[in-house]
Design a protein around this motif. Structure first.
Motif, mmCIF file in Angstrom:
data_model
loop_
_atom_site.group_PDB
_atom_site.id
_atom_site.type_symbol
_atom_site.label_atom_id
_atom_site.label_comp_id
_atom_site.label_asym_id
_atom_site.label_seq_id
_atom_site.Cartn_x
_atom_site.Cartn_y
_atom_site.Cartn_z
ATOM 1 N N ALA A 748 -7.367 -7.581 0.588
ATOM 2 C CA ALA A 748 -6.806 -6.394 0.130
ATOM 3 C C ALA A 748 -8.289 -5.456 0.243
ATOM 4 N N SER A 752 -9.110 -2.519 2.950
ATOM 5 C CA SER A 752 -9.386 -1.236 2.399
ATOM 6 C C SER A 752 -10.675 -0.558 3.274
ATOM 7 N N VAL A 775 -2.895 -1.168 0.639
ATOM 8 C CA VAL A 775 -2.026 -0.527 -0.251
ATOM 9 C C VAL A 775 -0.938 -1.569 -0.821
ATOM 10 N N ASP A 776 -0.189 -2.160 0.104
ATOM 11 C CA ASP A 776 0.822 -3.225 0.115
ATOM 12 C C ASP A 776 0.317 -4.287 -0.826
ATOM 13 N N GLY A 778 -2.419 -4.603 -2.744
ATOM 14 C CA GLY A 778 -2.735 -4.227 -4.088
ATOM 15 C C GLY A 778 -1.583 -4.286 -4.981
ATOM 16 N N ARG A 779 -0.395 -3.647 -4.268
ATOM 17 C CA ARG A 779 0.928 -3.483 -5.089
ATOM 18 C C ARG A 779 1.622 -5.169 -5.346
ATOM 19 N N SER A 786 -7.042 -1.850 -7.403
ATOM 20 C CA SER A 786 -7.330 -1.891 -5.976
ATOM 21 C C SER A 786 -6.302 -1.098 -5.151
ATOM 22 N N GLU A 787 -5.040 -1.048 -5.654
ATOM 23 C CA GLU A 787 -4.018 -0.005 -5.076
ATOM 24 C C GLU A 787 -4.490 1.337 -5.236
ATOM 25 N N SER A 788 -4.894 1.773 -6.403
ATOM 26 C CA SER A 788 -5.373 3.095 -6.413
ATOM 27 C C SER A 788 -6.523 3.460 -5.560
ATOM 28 N N SER A 790 -7.333 2.196 -2.573
ATOM 29 C CA SER A 790 -6.886 2.173 -1.269
ATOM 30 C C SER A 790 -5.895 3.355 -1.049
#
Length: 990
Positions: A748, A752, A775-776, A778-779, A786-788, A790
């Motif tokens: 991930a 990114s 993003v996917d 990380g979620r 990580s999601e944030s 990205s």
């Protein structure tokens, strides 16, 4: 006790003379019978001739003291001393305390506090400790009680004047020395409580309660308990008093000039000729631009002590500051301090925050010279080895003075006045022995004392260590130590050859230590930093912090360690050299184990600090043991950041030590933690260098897990430094390795990073799938951090592409995640990106609200590049909403921040934002300058979208200036880049 006549310190003769005079001075103007003087002069049964010897001592004192017959008077059965109030510090102390009492009675607490402060400044340590017998010791105890009473009165007055935080350090010092004194503890609790440190105040009560129960079997007093209970319930009566408004505003008080000089040795001896020579050279150098006065000589001959003494004597002539730095030119096993590191240290001493110090040498040099323009400053460069570095550190102002010490004369240092320092003379050596050992013991063995000086080669370092041993062994005679030195004949014959004489003396000191202390001395030299704290020392030694502190303090007492600051310890260069020479095949296993313990400690501590500083960071399984050592308090962001900042050098050194000694896994995992701190604080070049080394180690090990993590970090460093193509290659390899391993967290992160790098290169179509995938992932992993991160990058991509609604959606989700995590650093970026997207939709008020929130949570601990973009965008929005004054202020601050940053992408973005602002403000010349700078940097690093915006900005500026041909040229180049990136018209005009 010291007696001075003008600038000359008087020698009083023997111990009897000193005790007689001390007893008379304790009661100035009053008759002291001879019987009382006899009692004071002899600790045990006095000799039959004691009265006669007292009279002889008085006669001798009258001869030695100028006008002595008018100072020591015969008065019936005894003597009395007559001195003016300002001739004796005791009477001056009493007078100041009297003035304080009078001021307090007149309801003038500020004047009372000033008088007490003046009184207490007269004290330099335990009173009469060098001449004390039982009688004098009893009087000294009473005087010490008066000093403590005055200190308590001063603290009480300061508390009544609303002071608190500035009292804590002094109160802690006194409570440590007088732990059972409840009033001091009460004042410390109040000062802590009023400094918003309630928990520490309560800890102090618990500490003194346990101590009183353990030592005396009693509970704290009612007064102390009352304060404790008031703190628990946050009683208003404990709040600091509200100061009365002054009738007129006071004139601003200038900031105190920085002084980082080491303390001037109280027992400094001799060197009168050299002092005069250096002072004369310094005075003649006043007209030079600037003056250079330098001292060269062998290691341990006292160059630093002499230079520090001269610096203190010259301090008043340089009111803008007196700075000191050890360049470590001759530290065995260590590299000299680089020019860049030296400049950073000096800039911090001038009060410049670390995140505002440029990363490159040229930038730091310019900042240093700019900071010193027009100042009169004294600079002491200790242990220099390179004339070029000295020249680089030279202040530009003609009113400055530079003192330099070096073991060798730097012949190509033009304009320097050199003084060569030899060993001490025989008389000065004996005087140093007398001051450090005590006049009584030297007077008892004068021949042995002279022989001791000779056998130590008249070298100050050797003399100080030898006398320290004698002080710690009161049953040893000077002659006994002389005999021990004679047993070292083969080594002592080489005293005149240089450093080996110091090694011989150090070895003698080493041999007198316990076996435990010998091991500790050797192991402490393995520490990779310049300063050692108690926790890292305890880890090296395999003991607890209390025992480690005892060992450190013992070595401090015998001058095998120095103390640069409270709680920190350091080796002198020569002492470290000797300690390292003790290593060998026999110690290899023990040394290796100690380094392993230290690396375990640093890895565990950095993991804990990173958990606090970087919320949501995913912990990785290292396969390495957690330390069993006691960790420092890293419980909140302030403590964690303070610890990281203080240990910065040691941590970098620990990584290098791990690589050198084969602790490869430690080297890589410790690097991962350290680079988080380096990235957040803007030390990007060091971030890149450590990451590259970690990649090399991982490749050598063939460990794909370590390789993926290290490549992932290196890719980020490449982005921040504008090395985009290199970063793409690194991130692509990291992705391949992570995919092969099934390491989805690193996968991930690599996706990114690839999206980020491709977006700045203008490859928007390639960037988008990487970011969507990141993003996917990380979620799916539940990794909100990580999601944030990205999503923030994805928002930036959409905004640059002119897809503003999608940019708003991604940024809002990132902000939501950041706030849930408490990730302030990324929240600043995500909120700024949200404002950019809202600006594209012309929703200025909403953008303003976002930016106000981001400014509230940002401070000097955050990345200056990120804050610079935030402030520049804030200036743009404020101007659009009609607040031109605030816009100008924010713009100036933004430009100042990004130009101190080493992150070119942030500088380019900020300059383009501010360039567009200048155009709207009717300042096309300012816009031209900013867009030109942005274009130069953006084109050199391949930052395509900002290159295009810089060209578009230049087109608008040239058009406003009437240069239509150049404007058309820039507009065409910008359009070509926008077309290549697929940016629609709506995304081209900001």
């Amino acid at each position: 006790m010291e007696v001075w006549a003008g600038e000359t310190r008087l020698r009083l003769g023997g111990l009897v003379q000193e005790r007689v005079l001390a007893t008379l001075l304790l009661e100035p103007g009053r008759l002291v019978p001879v019987s009382r003087l006899v009692e004071a002069a002899w600790e045990e049964e006095p000799p039959a001739t004691a009265s006669h010897q007292v009279r002889k001592a008085v006669a001798d004192l009258r001869r030695r003291i100028p006008g002595g017959s008018q100072v020591v008077l015969t008065d019936g059965p005894g003597y009395r001393v007559t001195v003016l109030e300002d001739q004796l510090d005791l009477t001056e102390f009493t007078a100041q305390v009297r003035q304080a009492r009078a001021a307090a009675e007149q309801a003038d607490p500020a004047r009372a506090a000033e008088a007490l402060r003046t009184a207490l400044e007269l004290w330099r340590g335990p009173v009469l400790s060098d001449v004390a017998g039982p009688v004098i010791a009893a009087a000294a105890a009473a005087l010490d009680e008066r000093r403590l009473a005055a200190a308590e009165q001063l603290f009480e007055l300061c508390l009544s004047l609303g002071q608190a935080a500035e009292l804590v350090a002094d109160l802690r010092d006194l409570t440590a020395r007088y732990p059972l004194r409840e009033n001091l503890r009460r004042q410390l609790m109040l000062a802590l409580y009023r400094s918003s440190r309630q928990a520490e105040a309560l800890e102090e009560y618990g500490r003194v309660r346990d101590l009183l129960v353990e030592e005396l079997g009693i509970d704290p007093s009612q007064q102390l308990t009352h304060v404790y209970e008031g703190i628990l319930r946050e009683s208003p009566e404990l709040a600091a008093p509200v100061p009365l408004p002054s009738p007129a505003p006071a004139a601003p008080v200038p900031a105190q000039a920085p002084c980082t000089l080491p303390y001037d040795l109280a027992d400094f001896s001799g060197r009168d000729r050299e002092q005069r020579e250096l002072l004369d050279c310094a005075q003649r150098s006043v007209t030079c631009a600037p003056g250079i006065v330098a001292v060269d000589g062998m290691g341990g001959c006292g160059k630093t002590a002499l230079a520090v003494r001269v610096a203190h004597r010259l301090a008043d002539a340089y009111p803008d500051g007196q700075l000191y730095i050890n360049l470590r030119g001759y530290t065995p096993g260590e590299q000299p301090v680089t020019s860049a590191a030296a400049l950073a240290t000096l800039l911090r001493a001038l009060g410049i925050p670390g995140d505002q110090i440029p990363d490159d040498l040229e930038g730091r040099t310019a900042a240093w010279r700019a900071a010193l323009m027009g100042r009169r400053l004294l600079l002491l460069l200790d242990n220099a080895v390179d004339a070029a570095e000295v020249r680089l550190l030279m202040p530009p102002s003609p009113g400055c003075l530079v003192l330099v010490t070096s073991r060798s004369r730097l012949l190509d240092l033009d304009g320097a006045h050199w003084t060569s320092l030899d060993v001490m003379s025989s008389d000065d050596s004996v005087l140093l022995v007398s001051k450090t050992l005590g006049a009584e013991r030297v007077a008892a063995e004068p021949e042995a004392s002279a022989e001791l000086a000779r056998l130590c080669g008249h070298l100050p370092l050797a003399l100080r260590i030898a006398t320290a041993r004698l002080r710690n062994r009161p049953r040893w005679t000077v002659g006994y130590l002389v005999d021990r030195l004679c047993d070292e004949t083969r080594r002592l014959d080489e005293l005149s050859l240089g450093e080996r004489s110091v090694a011989a003396t150090l070895r003698l000191s080493y041999q007198t230590m316990t076996a435990e202390s010998r091991v500790a001395f050797r192991l402490l030299a393995l520490h990779p930093g310049s300063d050692i704290d108690v926790h890292s020392a305890a880890t090296l030694l395999g003991t607890d912090t209390r025992d480690a502190e005892d060992i450190l303090e013992h070595m401090l007492d015998v001058h095998l360690l120095q103390q640069p600051d409270v709680g920190l310890y350091a080796f002198h260069d020569l002492v470290r050299s000797f300690a390292l020479s003790l290593r060998g095949q026999a110690t290899e296993q023990e040394d290796h184990a100690a380094v392993g313990r230290l690396l375990d400690y640093y890895l565990t501590a950095t993991e804990q600090a990173c958990d606090v500083l970087f919320p949501g960071r995913r912990r990785r399984t290292t396969g390495l043991p957690a330390t069993g050592a006691e960790l420092p308090d890293l419980g909140d962001a302030h403590r964690a950041l303070t610890w990281f900042t203080r240990e910065h050098t040691a941590l970098s050194g620990a990584v290098a030590l791990a690589r050198t000694l084969g602790h490869d896994r430690h080297a890589v995992w410790l690097t991962r933690d350290v680079v988080f701190y380096l990235n957040a604080r803007g030390h990007i070049s060091e971030f890149r260098d450590l990451s590259r080394s970690a990649v090399d180690v991982a490749r050598r090990l063939g460990d794909l897990v370590l390789l993926a993590v290290s490549l992932s970090n290196l890719g980020v460093a490449c982005w921040k430094l504008g090395r985009f193509e290199e970063g793409v290659e690194v991130a692509r390899e990291a992705l391949e390795v992570a995919t092969e391993l099934g390491d989805r967290d690193t996968e991930a992160h690599s996706e990114s990073t690839l999206g980020l790098l491709n977006s700045v290169l203008g490859r928007f179509d390639q960037a988008l799938p990487h970011l969507v995938r990141a993003v996917d992932l990380g979620r799916e992993l539940g990794n909100a951090r990580s999601e944030s991160e990205s999503l923030t990058i994805l928002s930036t991509l959409y905004e640059q592409w002119g897809r503003y609604p999608e940019a708003v959606q991604a940024a809002r989700r990132a902000v939501e995640l950041d706030r849930r995590l408490g990730n302030r650093e990324n929240e600043i970026v995500s909120v700024t990106d949200l404002a950019l997207a809202l600006l594209g939709l012309k929703e200025y008020t909403d953008a303003q609200q976002c930016l106000e929130r981001a400014r509230r949570i940002s401070d000097q601990t955050h990345d200056p590049g990120n804050v610079g973009v935030l402030l520049a965008l804030s200036a743009d929005v404020q101007h659009r909403l009609g607040d031109t004054a605030d816009a100008a202020r924010l713009a100036d601050h933004a430009l100042e921040l990004v130009r101190s940053s080493v992150v070119p992408i942030r500088q380019v973005k900020t300059e383009n934002i501010l360039g567009r602002l200048c155009t709207r403000q009717g300042d096309p010349a300012g816009a031209l300058q900013l867009h030109t700078s942005a274009l130069k940097t953006a084109s050199s690093i391949g930052y395509r979208i900002e290159e295009a915006h810089a060209l578009a900005g230049l087109a608008r500026a040239c058009e406003a200036l009437g240069d239509h041909a150049t404007a058309r040229q820039h507009a065409g180049a910008a359009a070509g880049l926008f077309d290549t990136m697929g940016v629609p018209e709506i995304g081209r005009s900001r």
